[in-house]
Write an enzyme that holds these catalytic residues in place. Structure first.
Site, PDB file in Angstrom:
ATOM      1  N   THR A  62       0.867  -1.179   0.000  1.00 55.45           N
ATOM      2  CA  THR A  62       0.000   0.000   0.000  1.00 55.45           C
ATOM      3  C   THR A  62       0.906   1.231   0.000  1.00 55.45           C
ATOM      4  OG1 THR A  62      -1.666  -1.178   1.279  1.00 55.45           O
ATOM      5  CG2 THR A  62      -1.853   1.221   1.190  1.00 55.45           C
ATOM      6  N   LYS A  84       0.152   5.215   8.127  1.00 57.38           N
ATOM      7  CA  LYS A  84       0.789   5.386   6.803  1.00 57.38           C
ATOM      8  C   LYS A  84      -0.280   5.542   5.720  1.00 57.38           C
ATOM      9  CE  LYS A  84       1.813   1.530   4.887  1.00 57.38           C
ATOM     10  NZ  LYS A  84       1.449   0.826   3.690  1.00 57.38           N
ATOM     11  N   LYS A 142      -7.548   1.799  -2.854  1.00 59.22           N
ATOM     12  CA  LYS A 142      -7.171   1.356  -1.506  1.00 59.22           C
ATOM     13  C   LYS A 142      -7.378   2.498  -0.501  1.00 59.22           C
ATOM     14  CE  LYS A 142      -5.123  -1.055   1.773  1.00 59.22           C
ATOM     15  NZ  LYS A 142      -5.384  -2.382   2.283  1.00 59.22           N
TER      16      LYS A 142
END
Ligand SMILES: NC(=O)c1ccc[n+]([C@@H]2O[C@H](COP(=O)([O-])OP(=O)(O)OC[C@H]3O[C@@H](n4cnc5c(N)ncnc54)[C@H](OP(=O)(O)O)[C@@H]3O)[C@@H](O)[C@H]2O)c1
Length: 284
Positions: A94, A237, A169
């Site tokens: 990701t 993150k 995502k």
């Protein structure tokens, strides 16, 4: 037979590479920065350790963040030279959408293709081969890689150009942040009212509040169990990447912004390594 290299045998990558090793169409090599994980993987699955003389049809990554991908794939990275001409890189990390565009340009210049292919479904999804995968990048390269995705995913969608997998995502993570904030508030309400949380769960799980998080995390949040794989560091993150993207669009998502700050504080309070449902502890 396709020669594959899988880089990053972490919580996700270890079982994902394992699914590939069970497929007779693939010859699988693995690399992990910490070599003990490579040794553990080789004891469990049939495959070989990466060797710099190998040439691969496809290089698959599942590492931590933008910088980790750059270190492995950028110009002086040790793996790009092992990719055959016309080969494909599938990146399950990701990352930011900017990183995906940067890597795609780099790989295209070298005659290859780069697919940004983040996954959702957690460690359990990786172990059971039931991940969802959202993919950006060259559609032909995506179609040529179908049997790789199918080894560990039950739902794979090609979204569009490079970076669009990572945008999807980010959308996924905004949904999770909002759902977990709602669940945390609901649990606090129920507990402070002295009402039986298990009975509340039984009553609401089939209704309009139903979700994966409700089904899989409500009871564990009530029980104070927070060891389910997706650590808050990863979520911080991911939300940072999402908020950097919305900043470029000229706005700030209010719920995700609040949840991000809550996770940052939980980290300061010593909740490192605990999974995202630990948000309820902040609200308690
Ligand atoms: N865990 C989940 O539930 C989940 C769900 C969906 C998506 N993801 C995403 O999937 C990715 C991997 O997650 P994970 O939970 O598997 O993480 P993890 O258990 O921390 O594993 C990370 C892996 O990346 C390797 N790595 C990190 N930096 C590297 C570098 N600079 N060079 C080479 N290797 C490096 C690590 O090697 P070492 O062993 O040497 O540290 C390790 O193998 C992340 O981007 C995460 O956001 C995770």
């Amino acid at each position: 037979m396709k020669n594959l290299l899988f880089i990053g045998l972490g919580r996700m990558g270890f079982p994902m590479a394992g699914h590939l090793a069970k497929n007779k169409d693939f010859s699988v090599s693995v690399y992990n920065r910490t070599s003990s994980k490579t040794e553990r993987w080789l004891k469990q699955y049939s495959g070989t350790a990466h060797n710099e003389n190998n040439q691969y049809d496809t290089v698959i990554l599942c590492v931590g963040n933008d910088d980790d991908v750059r270190k492995n794939l950028a110009l002086n990275g040790q793996f790009v030279s092992c990719l055959k001409s016309g080969g494909v890189v599938i990146d399950h990390t990701t990352t930011s959408a900017e990183l995906a565009k940067e890597m795609s340009t780099l790989l295209t210049q070298r005659g290859g293709a780069y697919l940004d292919a983040p996954v959702s479904g957690g460690e359990a999804g990786a172990i059971n081969g039931k991940l969802s995968c959202m993919v950006g990048g060259d559609k032909t390269a995506f179609e040529r890689s179908a049997n790789i995705f199918n080894a560990y995913c039950h739902n794979v969608v090609h979204i569009g150009d490079s970076g669009s997998g990572q945008i999807s995502k980010m959308a996924n993570q905004l949904c999770i942040a909002g759902v977990l904030a709602g669940l945390s508030e609901a649990i606090c309400l129920v507990e402070k009212a002295g009402v039986d949380a298990e009975k509340v769960y039984q009553a609401i799980r089939g209704g309009a509040a139903q979700s994966w998080q409700l089904d899989n995390r409500f009871q564990t949040m009530v029980a104070g169990e927070f060891d389910f794989g997706f650590a808050i560091e990863h979520m911080i993150k991911d939300l940072n990447y999402a908020l950097a993207e919305t900043q470029r669009q000229g706005w700030t998502p209010p719920v995700a912004d609040k949840v991000l700050n809550d996770y940052r504080q939980l980290l300061v309070e010593g909740k490192s390594g605990q999974d995202t449902s630990v948000l309820v502890e902040k609200y308690r």
